[in-house]
Write an enzyme that holds these catalytic residues in place. Structure first.
Site, PDB file in Angstrom:
ATOM      1  CG  ASP A  46      -1.939  -0.995   1.276  1.00  0.00           C
ATOM      2  OD1 ASP A  46      -2.296  -1.469   0.198  1.00  0.00           O
ATOM      3  OD2 ASP A  46      -2.428  -1.307   2.374  1.00  0.00           O
ATOM      4  CE  LYS A  68      -7.718   7.010  -2.400  1.00  0.00           C
ATOM      5  NZ  LYS A  68      -8.137   7.360  -1.112  1.00  0.00           N
ATOM      6  CG  MET A 183      -8.273   6.572   7.812  1.00  0.00           C
ATOM      7  SD  MET A 183      -9.172   5.163   7.159  1.00  0.00           S
ATOM      8  CE  MET A 183      -9.351   4.140   8.625  1.00  0.00           C
TER       9      MET A 183
HETATM   10  N1  SAH Z   1      -3.680  -0.621   9.326  1.00  0.00           N
HETATM   11  C1  SAH Z   1      -3.141   0.701   9.651  1.00  0.00           C
HETATM   12  C2  SAH Z   1      -4.181   1.783   9.520  1.00  0.00           C
HETATM   13  C3  SAH Z   1      -4.616   2.043   8.102  1.00  0.00           C
HETATM   14  S1  SAH Z   1      -5.839   3.274   8.001  1.00  0.00           S
HETATM   15  C4  SAH Z   1      -2.554   0.659  11.064  1.00  0.00           C
HETATM   16  O1  SAH Z   1      -2.726  -0.318  11.780  1.00  0.00           O
HETATM   17  O2  SAH Z   1      -1.880   1.625  11.432  1.00  0.00           O
HETATM   18  C5  SAH Z   1      -4.893   4.683   7.571  1.00  0.00           C
HETATM   19  C6  SAH Z   1      -4.797   5.637   8.747  1.00  0.00           C
HETATM   20  O3  SAH Z   1      -3.814   5.172   9.665  1.00  0.00           O
HETATM   21  C7  SAH Z   1      -4.337   7.027   8.375  1.00  0.00           C
HETATM   22  O4  SAH Z   1      -5.421   7.820   7.903  1.00  0.00           O
HETATM   23  C8  SAH Z   1      -3.843   7.533   9.706  1.00  0.00           C
HETATM   24  O5  SAH Z   1      -4.901   7.907  10.548  1.00  0.00           O
HETATM   25  C9  SAH Z   1      -3.210   6.275  10.289  1.00  0.00           C
HETATM   26  N2  SAH Z   1      -1.764   6.206  10.032  1.00  0.00           N
HETATM   27  C10 SAH Z   1      -1.098   5.254   9.370  1.00  0.00           C
HETATM   28  N3  SAH Z   1       0.230   5.485   9.372  1.00  0.00           N
HETATM   29  C11 SAH Z   1       0.402   6.641  10.075  1.00  0.00           C
HETATM   30  C12 SAH Z   1       1.534   7.415  10.443  1.00  0.00           C
HETATM   31  N4  SAH Z   1       2.774   7.076  10.096  1.00  0.00           N
HETATM   32  N5  SAH Z   1       1.316   8.533  11.174  1.00  0.00           N
HETATM   33  C13 SAH Z   1       0.069   8.896  11.553  1.00  0.00           C
HETATM   34  N6  SAH Z   1      -1.032   8.208  11.228  1.00  0.00           N
HETATM   35  C14 SAH Z   1      -0.869   7.090  10.499  1.00  0.00           C
END
Ligand code: SAH
Length: 277
Positions: A46, A68, A183
Site C-alpha cells: 500500500d 492511490k 483517518m
Molecule cells: N492498518 C493501519 C491503519 C490504516 S488506516 C494501522 O494499523 O496503522 C490509515 C490511517 O492510519 C491514516 O489515515 C492515519 O490515521 C493512520 N496512520 C497510518 N500510518 C500513520 C503514520 N505514520 N502517522 C500517523 N497516522 C498514520
C-alpha cells in the site's frame, strides 16, 4: 545471530502472507515481517508502507503497488484480492504488505476471507499499528494509571467515506477516556462537533500526530475545541488523539528531549515524583 537461527516458518509457494509493516520507522518492523520481505517472490504493498521498508525486500522479488497514486483512485478491493489469489495460484510466495497492522482499519479481514473463499493458504503477521507506534514517538502514553484506564480506536470515516453513524457517540464521548481516531483529518470538524455535542468538554486536551515515526513526524498539541484549526497545519496520514493523557507529553516527549526540549517530571501536577524515586 542470523534470523535463520530462529527457525521461522518457511514462506511456501502458493501461500499469501498478510503482513503489517508498522507505521513507518523500519525499526518497528517485526522479525516475521523482515523474514517475509527477505523470502517473498512478490510484494503487494500500500501507499502507507515506507520506502525504507520496501528496500528490505530481496532483490529478486517483484514489487506491486496497490494504492492511490497521483490522484488516481486506488484499485478496488475485490481487484486486489483477486490479484493476490491469481499470484498465489501461479505458485508464488505472495507478501501482502500493509501499513501498521493488517487487522486494524487495514481491510486485512476482507482480503483474508477472499483467500479462504479461493482455498489459498495464508498466514497473518501482525504489525505495530499507527496508534501504538505514533503515540510512543509522540511521547503520549495511551493509558496512564488514574488518568486513563481505557483507550478506544475509532475510524474517522466508514466505507462510504463518512463519519460512522452506527457509533454510539454519547457513550464514546462520556465513556472513552482516550480516543484515538484514524483517518480523522477530513472530517475533524464533524468528529469534534459530535464529541462536544455529546458532552465532552471543549477544553479536553487533544493532539494531532502526523507522519508518525518518520523523519516528517509532526505533533500538534491542541484542545477539542481548537482541533479543527490545528488540523490545518498537518497533512495525512495523521492520528487524532483526545484525552488527558496528551498532557503527559510535557514529561514524555523523549524525541523532543533529544533535540533539547526540557521535560517536566510532573506534567499532570500530581505532586513531585522526585521524592518517590
Ligand atoms: N492498518 C493501519 C491503519 C490504516 S488506516 C494501522 O494499523 O496503522 C490509515 C490511517 O492510519 C491514516 O489515515 C492515519 O490515521 C493512520 N496512520 C497510518 N500510518 C500513520 C503514520 N505514520 N502517522 C500517523 N497516522 C498514520
Amino acid at each position: 545471530m542470523n534470523i535463520d537461527a530462529l527457525d521461522l516458518p518457511a514462506f511456501r509457494p502458493g501461500w499469501v502472507w498478510l503482513v503489517g509493516a508498522g507505521p513507518g520507522d523500519p525499526a518497528l518492523l517485526t522479525v516475521g515481517a523482515l523474514h517475509a520481505l527477505q523470502t517473498a517472490d512478490v510484494v503487494v504493498h500500500d501507499a502507507l508502507v515506507d520506502d525504507r521498508i520496501l528496500v528490505l525486500a530481496n532483490a529478486d522479488s517483484e514489487l506491486i503497488y496497490a494504492g492511490k497514486r497521483g490522484g488516481k483512485p486506488s484499485p478496488r478491493q475485490p481487484d486486489i484480492s483477486a490479484r493476490l489469489v491469481a499470484l498465489a495460484r501461479q505458485g508464488k510466495c505472495v507478501l501482502r504488505l500493509k501499513g501498521g497492522d493488517p487487522f486494524l482499519f487495514g481491510r486485512g479481514g476482507e482480503e483474508a476471507l477472499a483467500l479462504v473463499a479461493a482455498d489459498i493458504p495464508f498466514r497473518i503477521v501482525p504489525g505495530v499499528t499507527a496508534a501504538v507506534g505514533g503515540l510512543a514517538y509522540a511521547g503520549i502514553p495511551m493509558t496512564h494509571r488514574a488518568t486513563a484506564t481505557a483507550v478506544t480506536f475509532v475510524t474517522g470515516h466508514n466505507l462510504s467515506g463518512k463519519v460512522p453513524d452506527d457509533l454510539d457517540w454519547p457513550s464514546l464521548a462520556a465513556g472513552a477516556q482516550v480516543l484515538i481516531f484514524y483517518m480523522a483529518l477530513k472530517h475533524i470538524d464533524e468528529i469534534v462537533g459530535r464529541l462536544i455535542g455529546a458532552g465532552r468538554s471543549p477544553d479536553t486536551p487533544a493532539a494531532l500526530v502526523a507522519h508518525a515515526t518518520t523523519d516528517a513526524q509532526q505533533v500538534v498539541e491542541t484542545t477539542l475545541a481548537a482541533a479543527k484549526q490545528a488540523a490545518k497545519s498537518v497533512t495525512p496520514p495523521a492520528l487524532f488523539v483526545v484525552g488527558e493523557v496528551v498532557r503527559l507529553r510535557d514529561g514524555l516527549d523523549w524525541l523532543g528531549a533529544i533535540s533539547g526540549r526540557v521535560l517536566t517530571a510532573d506534567p499532570l501536577g500530581h505532586g513531585d515524583l522526585r521524592d518517590a524515586v
